[in-house]
Design a protein around this motif. Structure first.
Motif, mmCIF file in Angstrom:
data_model
loop_
_atom_site.group_PDB
_atom_site.id
_atom_site.type_symbol
_atom_site.label_atom_id
_atom_site.label_comp_id
_atom_site.label_asym_id
_atom_site.label_seq_id
_atom_site.Cartn_x
_atom_site.Cartn_y
_atom_site.Cartn_z
ATOM 1 N N ASP A 18 -4.154 -31.280 -20.187
ATOM 2 C CA ASP A 18 -3.224 -30.401 -20.873
ATOM 3 C C ASP A 18 -2.692 -31.130 -22.092
ATOM 4 O OD1 ASP A 18 -2.295 -27.859 -19.055
ATOM 5 O OD2 ASP A 18 -3.051 -29.522 -17.850
ATOM 6 N N VAL A 19 -2.570 -30.396 -23.196
ATOM 7 C CA VAL A 19 -2.130 -30.970 -24.457
ATOM 8 C C VAL A 19 -0.964 -30.137 -24.969
ATOM 9 C CG1 VAL A 19 -2.796 -31.460 -26.834
ATOM 10 C CG2 VAL A 19 -4.459 -31.760 -25.004
ATOM 11 N N HIS A 20 0.073 -30.827 -25.442
ATOM 12 C CA HIS A 20 1.187 -30.140 -26.096
ATOM 13 C C HIS A 20 1.406 -30.778 -27.455
ATOM 14 C CE1 HIS A 20 4.825 -27.689 -26.285
ATOM 15 N NE2 HIS A 20 5.306 -28.704 -26.989
ATOM 16 N N GLY A 21 1.297 -29.970 -28.501
ATOM 17 C CA GLY A 21 1.527 -30.444 -29.860
ATOM 18 C C GLY A 21 2.971 -30.219 -30.260
ATOM 19 N N SER A 22 3.527 -31.124 -31.052
ATOM 20 C CA SER A 22 4.935 -31.008 -31.441
ATOM 21 C C SER A 22 5.202 -29.749 -32.266
ATOM 22 C CB SER A 22 5.377 -32.254 -32.211
ATOM 23 O OG SER A 22 4.505 -32.523 -33.291
ATOM 24 N N THR A 23 4.181 -29.218 -32.931
ATOM 25 C CA THR A 23 4.357 -27.955 -33.653
ATOM 26 C C THR A 23 3.414 -26.864 -33.163
ATOM 27 O OG1 THR A 23 2.825 -28.647 -35.393
ATOM 28 C CG2 THR A 23 5.157 -29.089 -35.761
ATOM 29 N N SER A 24 2.299 -27.239 -32.544
ATOM 30 C CA SER A 24 1.295 -26.231 -32.174
ATOM 31 C C SER A 24 1.389 -25.730 -30.740
ATOM 32 C CB SER A 24 -0.112 -26.780 -32.425
ATOM 33 O OG SER A 24 -0.319 -27.939 -31.652
ATOM 34 N N GLY A 25 2.168 -26.367 -29.894
ATOM 35 C CA GLY A 25 2.326 -25.872 -28.533
ATOM 36 C C GLY A 25 1.250 -26.357 -27.576
ATOM 37 N N HIS A 26 1.052 -25.581 -26.501
ATOM 38 C CA HIS A 26 0.209 -25.988 -25.375
ATOM 39 C C HIS A 26 -1.234 -25.519 -25.511
ATOM 40 C CE1 HIS A 26 -1.516 -25.438 -21.283
ATOM 41 N NE2 HIS A 26 -1.020 -26.646 -21.128
ATOM 42 N N ASN A 27 -2.135 -26.343 -24.994
ATOM 43 C CA ASN A 27 -3.542 -25.985 -24.873
ATOM 44 C C ASN A 27 -4.125 -26.785 -23.719
ATOM 45 O OD1 ASN A 27 -6.002 -24.791 -25.418
ATOM 46 N ND2 ASN A 27 -5.866 -25.158 -27.623
ATOM 47 N N GLN A 28 -5.269 -26.367 -23.219
ATOM 48 C CA GLN A 28 -5.915 -27.074 -22.114
ATOM 49 C C GLN A 28 -7.407 -27.191 -22.407
ATOM 50 O OE1 GLN A 28 -6.490 -25.323 -18.018
ATOM 51 N NE2 GLN A 28 -4.901 -26.836 -17.525
ATOM 52 N N TYR A 29 -7.978 -28.359 -22.056
ATOM 53 C CA TYR A 29 -9.388 -28.644 -22.306
ATOM 54 C C TYR A 29 -10.018 -29.228 -21.048
ATOM 55 C CZ TYR A 29 -7.727 -28.441 -27.136
ATOM 56 O OH TYR A 29 -7.156 -28.051 -28.316
ATOM 57 N N LYS A 30 -11.337 -29.105 -20.962
ATOM 58 C CA LYS A 30 -12.067 -29.736 -19.864
ATOM 59 C C LYS A 30 -12.104 -31.244 -20.079
ATOM 60 C CE LYS A 30 -15.149 -26.003 -18.542
ATOM 61 N NZ LYS A 30 -16.528 -25.599 -18.315
ATOM 62 N N ASN A 31 -12.027 -31.982 -18.984
ATOM 63 C CA ASN A 31 -12.082 -33.441 -19.071
ATOM 64 C C ASN A 31 -13.543 -33.887 -19.053
ATOM 65 O OD1 ASN A 31 -11.601 -36.143 -19.060
ATOM 66 N ND2 ASN A 31 -10.562 -36.203 -17.088
ATOM 67 N N ASP A 32 -14.245 -33.548 -20.131
ATOM 68 C CA ASP A 32 -15.639 -33.964 -20.297
ATOM 69 C C ASP A 32 -15.937 -34.033 -21.789
ATOM 70 O OD1 ASP A 32 -16.019 -31.313 -21.143
ATOM 71 O OD2 ASP A 32 -17.079 -30.709 -19.329
ATOM 72 N N ALA A 33 -17.163 -34.385 -22.136
ATOM 73 C CA ALA A 33 -17.537 -34.574 -23.542
ATOM 74 C C ALA A 33 -17.303 -33.311 -24.376
ATOM 75 C CB ALA A 33 -18.990 -35.019 -23.645
ATOM 76 N N SER A 34 -17.600 -32.140 -23.815
ATOM 77 C CA SER A 34 -17.409 -30.903 -24.587
ATOM 78 C C SER A 34 -15.917 -30.641 -24.835
ATOM 79 C CB SER A 34 -18.044 -29.710 -23.868
ATOM 80 O OG SER A 34 -17.379 -29.434 -22.651
ATOM 81 N N GLY A 35 -15.083 -30.917 -23.846
ATOM 82 C CA GLY A 35 -13.640 -30.761 -24.009
ATOM 83 C C GLY A 35 -13.079 -31.751 -25.026
ATOM 84 N N PHE A 36 -13.586 -32.983 -24.994
ATOM 85 C CA PHE A 36 -13.152 -34.003 -25.954
ATOM 86 C C PHE A 36 -13.476 -33.545 -27.379
ATOM 87 C CE2 PHE A 36 -13.989 -37.692 -22.741
ATOM 88 C CZ PHE A 36 -13.003 -37.195 -21.907
ATOM 89 N N THR A 37 -14.700 -33.052 -27.566
ATOM 90 C CA THR A 37 -15.139 -32.613 -28.888
ATOM 91 C C THR A 37 -14.311 -31.438 -29.378
ATOM 92 O OG1 THR A 37 -17.378 -33.361 -28.375
ATOM 93 C CG2 THR A 37 -17.141 -31.834 -30.218
ATOM 94 N N LYS A 38 -14.045 -30.478 -28.497
ATOM 95 C CA LYS A 38 -13.230 -29.310 -28.869
ATOM 96 C C LYS A 38 -11.820 -29.739 -29.252
ATOM 97 C CE LYS A 38 -12.158 -24.621 -27.247
ATOM 98 N NZ LYS A 38 -11.235 -24.445 -28.302
ATOM 99 N N PHE A 39 -11.229 -30.653 -28.480
ATOM 100 C CA PHE A 39 -9.891 -31.155 -28.787
ATOM 101 C C PHE A 39 -9.887 -31.868 -30.135
ATOM 102 C CE2 PHE A 39 -6.666 -34.675 -27.908
ATOM 103 C CZ PHE A 39 -5.589 -33.919 -28.341
ATOM 104 N N LEU A 40 -10.904 -32.680 -30.390
ATOM 105 C CA LEU A 40 -11.001 -33.405 -31.659
ATOM 106 C C LEU A 40 -11.066 -32.434 -32.837
ATOM 107 C CD1 LEU A 40 -11.226 -36.230 -32.957
ATOM 108 C CD2 LEU A 40 -13.706 -36.009 -32.758
ATOM 109 N N LYS A 41 -11.818 -31.342 -32.687
ATOM 110 C CA LYS A 41 -11.920 -30.339 -33.753
ATOM 111 C C LYS A 41 -10.580 -29.659 -34.004
ATOM 112 C CE LYS A 41 -16.784 -29.191 -33.165
ATOM 113 N NZ LYS A 41 -17.747 -28.205 -32.636
ATOM 114 N N ASP A 42 -9.779 -29.482 -32.933
ATOM 115 C CA ASP A 42 -8.480 -28.811 -33.058
ATOM 116 C C ASP A 42 -7.381 -29.722 -33.610
ATOM 117 O OD1 ASP A 42 -9.714 -26.598 -31.994
ATOM 118 O OD2 ASP A 42 -8.832 -26.811 -29.996
ATOM 119 N N LEU A 43 -7.629 -31.036 -33.622
ATOM 120 C CA LEU A 43 -6.610 -31.993 -34.075
ATOM 121 C C LEU A 43 -6.471 -31.972 -35.590
ATOM 122 C CD1 LEU A 43 -7.164 -35.311 -32.069
ATOM 123 C CD2 LEU A 43 -5.122 -33.902 -32.106
#
Length: 169
Positions: A18-43
């Motif tokens: 689970d990820v919470h951004g100080s301005t963007s709020g909450h999101n959730q990703y899979k704990n695997d390579a695809s989730g890591f890549t998706k999170f990186l793209k959203d950062l």
């Protein structure tokens, strides 16, 4: 206050994080390579990602983000726990923990993570295996002592325990 465009708090578990951004709020990703890549793209650029040291689960994500140029901080879980207690938070969910880790990262100067080299990583894994063997050997020796204290230990039980300690030497 920190100098980053946005701070993200990450609460990571076996299957998801689970990820919470100080301005963007909450999101959730899979704990695997695809989730890591998706999170990186959203950062967004110039972001700080703060996560607790969880033993195993945080390691892969921290390494991935660091190697892809993201500023990462891995903090002591006890510090975050005390921070949450000071806030008198009553709700304890992965989502709320991610939010509190984010707040912790915004309000405190957190240590920056530096990735381990492959050799350091392998050494760390070997030390964990060795530590596991030592704990197992100690537990077996304690069990043997307990059997001796009982008086007349079963020959079969005692022999099996003794064999086990010989293997772990």
């Amino acid at each position: 206050m920190n100098k980053y465009k946005e701070t993200f708090g990450v609460d990571i578990s076996k299957d998801v994080f689970d990820v919470h951004g100080s301005t963007s709020g909450h999101n959730q990703y899979k704990n695997d390579a695809s989730g890591f890549t998706k999170f990186l793209k959203d950062l967004p650029k110039a972001s700080l990602v703060v996560m607790e040291a969880t033993g195993y689960y945080h390691y892969r994500l921290a390494q991935f983000l660091y190697k892809n140029g993201t500023v990462v901080s891995v903090v002591n879980p006890l510090s975050v726990k005390r921070f949450i207690q000071m806030k008198l938070a009553k709700v304890k969910t992965d989502k709320s923990d991610a939010k509190m880790i984010c707040e912790y990262g915004v309000l405190n100067e957190v240590p920056l993570y530096t990735a381990l080299t492959d050799i350091q990583s392998e050494c760390l894994q070997l030390f964990r295996v060795l530590d596991n063997f030592i704990k197992h050997r100690t537990a077996t020796k304690n069990k043997m002592h307990g059997e001796e204290v009982l008086g007349i230990p079963s020959k079969f039980t005692y022999r099996a325990l003794r064999r086990n300690t010989m293997i772990l030497r």
